[in-house]
Design a protein around this motif. Structure first.
Motif, PDB file in Angstrom:
ATOM      1  N   PHE A 514       0.828  -1.205   0.000  1.00  8.15           N
ATOM      2  CA  PHE A 514       0.000   0.000   0.000  1.00  8.15           C
ATOM      3  C   PHE A 514       0.866   1.259   0.000  1.00  8.15           C
ATOM      4  CE2 PHE A 514      -2.147   3.340   2.504  1.00  8.15           C
ATOM      5  CZ  PHE A 514      -3.195   3.597   1.634  1.00  8.15           C
ATOM      6  N   VAL A 611      -5.693  -2.729   1.312  1.00  5.67           N
ATOM      7  CA  VAL A 611      -5.490  -1.784   0.207  1.00  5.67           C
ATOM      8  C   VAL A 611      -6.725  -0.913   0.007  1.00  5.67           C
ATOM      9  CG1 VAL A 611      -5.007  -1.570  -2.249  1.00  5.67           C
ATOM     10  CG2 VAL A 611      -3.838  -3.316  -0.908  1.00  5.67           C
ATOM     11  N   LYS A 615      -6.787   2.980   1.095  1.00  8.87           N
ATOM     12  CA  LYS A 615      -6.953   3.994   0.052  1.00  8.87           C
ATOM     13  C   LYS A 615      -8.088   4.950   0.404  1.00  8.87           C
ATOM     14  CE  LYS A 615      -7.862   4.659  -4.849  1.00  8.87           C
ATOM     15  NZ  LYS A 615      -8.808   5.743  -4.553  1.00  8.87           N
TER      16      LYS A 615
END
Length: 915
Positions: A514, A611, A615
């Motif tokens: 990430f 992830v 995000k």
């Protein structure tokens, strides 16, 4: 149009030793008279006494005369290159005045920082009418008589979610037609000052600013054109239209709209999260392009509700069937899982281990890997089709209601970007317009395309290299975790029960991945923009589409490659004890990863959650917390409620600039999220719920940013979401394939079903774990694969170990080759993929065929409106001809009578006898 300027100097009473300079542009009108409407006043007052006398409040959107509206504002400061920049500004402003715009300058002494000048621009009626004709802007000519629709049954249920009617429909519905300057009496023009709304006015002014040159008269320097060049070289520091009022209170001037206040009150506050969006007001204030974005985001969020509900039901089924999970019970059973010794998962550092050490992860895997997951994967394949098809219908309705049906062909495809005009010096005849226009030679176009392609391939290769690096990290660090987290009964008794080497490796690798994604994104954005600029697209639409495809390709590989690895590669090319597969060959000593006995699905779930959630969290921090911190710092400096001592243009000057690519990043964020909840949703049914919660917040954060943090963007039109529509369609088709492969190869659903119906006893799952593990003779393990402490297991416990595969045991005639059950399972997996894909695709195409892209009601209304437009235009032309004929008859009749009289007099003279 003739122009001349003169200055009038006069003494102002009661203000000693103060002179005021007025620059008056006198324009001769069509009849040769003098038009005083383009008054441009430049005051040199050191204080505010006279200004406050003429204007009680500085928080206004009008010139000092209180009549002419400010349509655009430019700001600049004096610096070391002042003479050169001053010359550019002088030429640019002179050319603007030649175009008919009216200017008014605020001296730097009147600004708060005492160094910023503000140039206010007003477009008079003649300019607006001329460019509205050029841009084919649709304006009303008759009040619409088409009803909106019938009352919805049980409408009272939706009443708490509705907004007041004057907010949802801020203006009446009209039949519209492209403006024609020669037919002004055809349109409903009650007041020329308010006929064009502020969003249309600032769009027209920006069109002029983007194409106005700043070279001297008589010289042709193509690169010296447009406000963008002047902003980039520092001649002007900012260019923006004004908000109509502060967002926290209505405008003081009754003639000024308070649409920004209404948007903040009914849309931009988080407490309104359950209310519908005022799309018509958004469109009226910000333009159709921003309105389409929020319409799409709102519709996407509405559809996510159904996917989230189904995902929660699927997850609930996994929780309720927790106790019926026979496989996990066998793994956790001390007599079954506790007696099975597993082969080492890495070389040297990894010991032999007991199967029951993965008890917790097998239970966790069951929450997402159960019978309900298959149904949910099929449901999401159908859901994504319904989402896209219903959005097409919603989009068609908006196109009709917002007069966008014929916009794309007439406007975006035929309007050339100023950058293209400047950089392309070659010209050729346009076969459509029959005019000479710039073009890019084929040789140059091919060279730029090759360079662009090579750059894209290089950066994608860099992404793949980073992913390979993360995979190598996973392989290398797994041995380290395995050496630390060994037998939970010996060393780390508490932690070892909850953290396995697989879980520790997966979590740390996901976090590192990430971080790499975020770093690479920083570079990709700039690279994609540079490549697209280098290609020199011809139109704005072409520019956005090219940038969209490149940026999404980068982001697709960047965000999803790690998930693709875990889903389709990890554990698939492992080999078996004595013949393991290595990543870069045996010399690298990086043995390919194996899946947990509970399956690889839980690791894919971990990767997806980290992830996707990371995000969304990072995006919300960037969009919400950073502007909040900025506001907090401004308030500490005493800039709260700046309308008390700052003008409207100074307040807006202090806001963030909304770039041309602002919406691009908003779309990109949502489309990447769409990929997460469709491509890999079979591994995590709660992904739509996370997306729903994020989008509810996203709508209000975006609306809050637009209303309070950004300068008012230039209103621009768009009839749809552009290239994102094709990307969504491609992701939707790919999602059916990926979910089918996840269920077949990543999930353990198919092996369990084959065992249940073909190999199990009494139609139960009893004995499945033992059946799914093959046997290997420890004495045959090479020394390179043998753990450093392997002798303890060999001497004291058993002579064999188990591994995850379907191979014949030692001593069999075909030892260590695949059993017939392996081929049965493989055939079942392929059959499942084919059946699932065909079922979902057949349903998708059937649904797409059943649901027309344009609702029949919209088609009927559109035909009705076209018919009425033609009828009214015909009647208008007929009446115009009648008026012209009657006028010509009235002027010709006296001349005919006089000529007949003359003829009679001559005839009488000739017939009269001589005297």
């Amino acid at each position: 149009m003739a122009q001349f300027q003169y200055k009038v100097w006069q003494n102002i009473p009661d203000v000693p030793a103060v002179l005021t300079a007025f620059t008056i542009n006198l324009h001769s009108d069509e009849n040769g008279g003098i038009n005083m409407s383009s008054l441009s006043e430049r005051a040199t007052l050191p204080g505010h006494a006279e200004t406050e006398k003429l204007q009680p409040t500085k928080d206004t959107v009008f010139f000092r005369d209180g009549v002419r509206r400010i349509d655009y504002v430019l700001s600049y400061v004096d610096d070391k290159d002042g003479e050169k920049k001053q010359e550019r500004r002088r030429e640019f402003e002179a050319n603007l005045e030649k175009q008919g715009l009216e200017l008014e300058t605020e001296d730097k002494s009147d600004s708060k920082d005492q160094k910023t000048y503000f140039l206010k621009i007003h477009a008079p009626w003649e300019v607006l009418a001329t460019y509205a004709d050029v841009l084919k802007i649709k304006v009303p000519f008759k009040l619409s008589d088409i009803p909106h629709g019938h009352d919805v049954p049980l409408e009272w249920l939706s009443h708490p979610f509705r907004l007041p009617d004057h907010i949802m429909r801020p203006q009446l519905d009209y039949f519209t037609y492209p403006f024609d300057k020669n037919k002004t009496d055809f349109f409903l023009i009650n007041d020329k000052d308010t006929f064009f709304p502020p969003s249309t006015r600032n769009r027209i002014v920006f069109y002029i600013l983007a194409r106005c040159p700043y070279y001297k008269e008589g010289r042709k320097e193509r690169d010296k054109t447009g406000i963008k060049r002047l902003l980039s070289n520092g001649t002007y520091t900012a260019a923006f239209p004004l908000h109509d009022c502060p967002y926290w209170k209505r405008a003081r001037n009754a003639e000024c709209e308070s649409e920004r206040y209404n948007l903040y009150k009914h849309w931009a506050r988080f407490l309104c999260f359950y209310k519908e969006q005022p799309l018509n007001l958004i469109r009226k204030y910000y333009g159709e392009k921003i309105g389409i974005y929020f319409a799409w985001l709102g519709f996407y969020t509405e559809m996510l509700f159904f996917a989230a509900v189904m995902g929660v039901i699927c997850f609930t089924y996994g929780v309720l069937s927790y106790d019926d999970n026979r496989s996990s019970k066998e793994i956790c059973d001390p007599d079954i899982g506790g007696s099975i010794v597993m082969c080492p998962l890495c070389d040297k550092k990894c010991p032999f281990w007991k199967l029951n050490s993965t008890c917790l992860s097998s239970w966790q895997s069951h929450l997402f890997d159960n019978e309900g997951t298959v149904f949910f994967a099929i449901f999401m394949g159908i859901w994504v089709t319904l989402f896209l098809e219903f959005w097409k219908r919603r989009q068609a309705r908006l196109e009709y209601e917002w007069d966008l049906v014929d916009f794309e062909e007439e406007q975006q495809q035929l309007q050339i970007r100023p950058e293209f005009e400047i950089r392309c010096t070659n010209k050729r005849l346009n076969k459509i317009t029959q005019e000479m226009e710039p073009y890019l030679p084929m040789k140059s176009k091919c060279a730029r395309f090759c360079l662009s392609t090579a750059t894209v391939i290089f950066w994608i290769s860099l992404i793949v290299a980073c992913i390979i690096g993360v995979i190598a990290y996973r392989l290398a660090v797994y041995a380290a975790f395995a050496s630390i987290i060994k037998d939970p009964m010996r060393k780390i008794q508490v932690v070892g029960r909850f953290i396995t080497p697989q879980l520790a490796t997966s979590v740390t690798a996901s976090c590192i991945n990430f971080v790499i994604i975020m770093i690479l994104n920083f570079f990709y954005e700039r690279v994609a923009i540079w490549i697209t600029d280098m290609e020199i697209p011809k139109t704005h639409l072409e520019y956005e589409n090219r940038l969209t495809m490149k940026m999404f390709l980068f982001q697709f590989v960047n965000y999803y490659s790690s998930c693709f690895y875990v889903a389709f590669f990890k554990g698939k090319f492992v080999g078996y004890p004595g013949d393991y597969s290595y990543m870069f060959g045996k010399w690298s000593k990086l043995r390919n990863e194996e899946c947990d006995p509970g399956g690889c699905l839980i690791e894919l779930t971990t990767q997806l959650v980290i992830v996707m959630a990371g995000k969304q969290l990072w995006g919300n921090i960037q969009e919400a917390l950073l502007p909040l911190m900025r506001n907090w710092w401004s308030n500490r400096k005493g800039r709260h409620h700046p309308e008390n001592h700052s003008s409207r243009w100074e307040q807006d000057h202090g806001l963030l600039n909304f770039s041309q690519l602002g919406l691009f990043y908003e779309y990109l964020e949502m489309v990447i999220q769409f990929g997460f909840i469709t491509l890999f949703v079979a591994s995590f049914p709660l992904a739509p719920l996370l997306a729903l919660c994020n989008n509810i917040l996203e709508i209000r954060v975006d609306s809050w940013k637009f209303t309070t943090q950004f300068r008012r963007p230039v209103a621009s039109k768009a009839r749809n979401i552009g290239a994102w529509q094709e990307i969504l369609n491609a992701v939707a088709i790919l999602s059916v394939v990926t979910n089918a492969f996840i269920m077949a190869f990543t999930s353990d659903m198919i092996p369990r079903m084959v065992f249940l119906y073909a190999y199990g006893k009494d139609a139960s799952m009893r004995g499945y774990v033992n059946n799914s593990l093959s046997i290997y003779n420890i004495s045959q393990i090479p020394d390179d694969n043998m753990p450093e402490e392997g002798g303890n297991w060999f001497d004291n416990t058993t002579s064999t170990c188990r591994y995850r595969d379907y191979r014949y045991p030692p001593g069999h005639a075909r030892e260590y080759t695949h059993t017939m059950q392996f081929w049965h399972i493989l055939a079942a997996k392929m059959a499942f993929i084919i059946i699932m894909e065909h079922v979902v695709f057949v349903v998708k195409f059937f649904v797409a065929w059943m649901i027309p892209d344009v609702p029949s009601v919209v088609k009927a209304r559109f035909k009705r409106e076209r018919y009425l437009i033609q009828e009214y235009l015909h009647n208008y032309e007929v009446e115009k001809v009648k008026i012209q004929m009657s006028a010509s008859f009235m002027t010709e009749q006296p001349s005919e009578v006089s000529s007949m009289t003359d003829k009679q007099e001559v005839l009488s003279d000739c017939l009269e006898p001589p005297s």
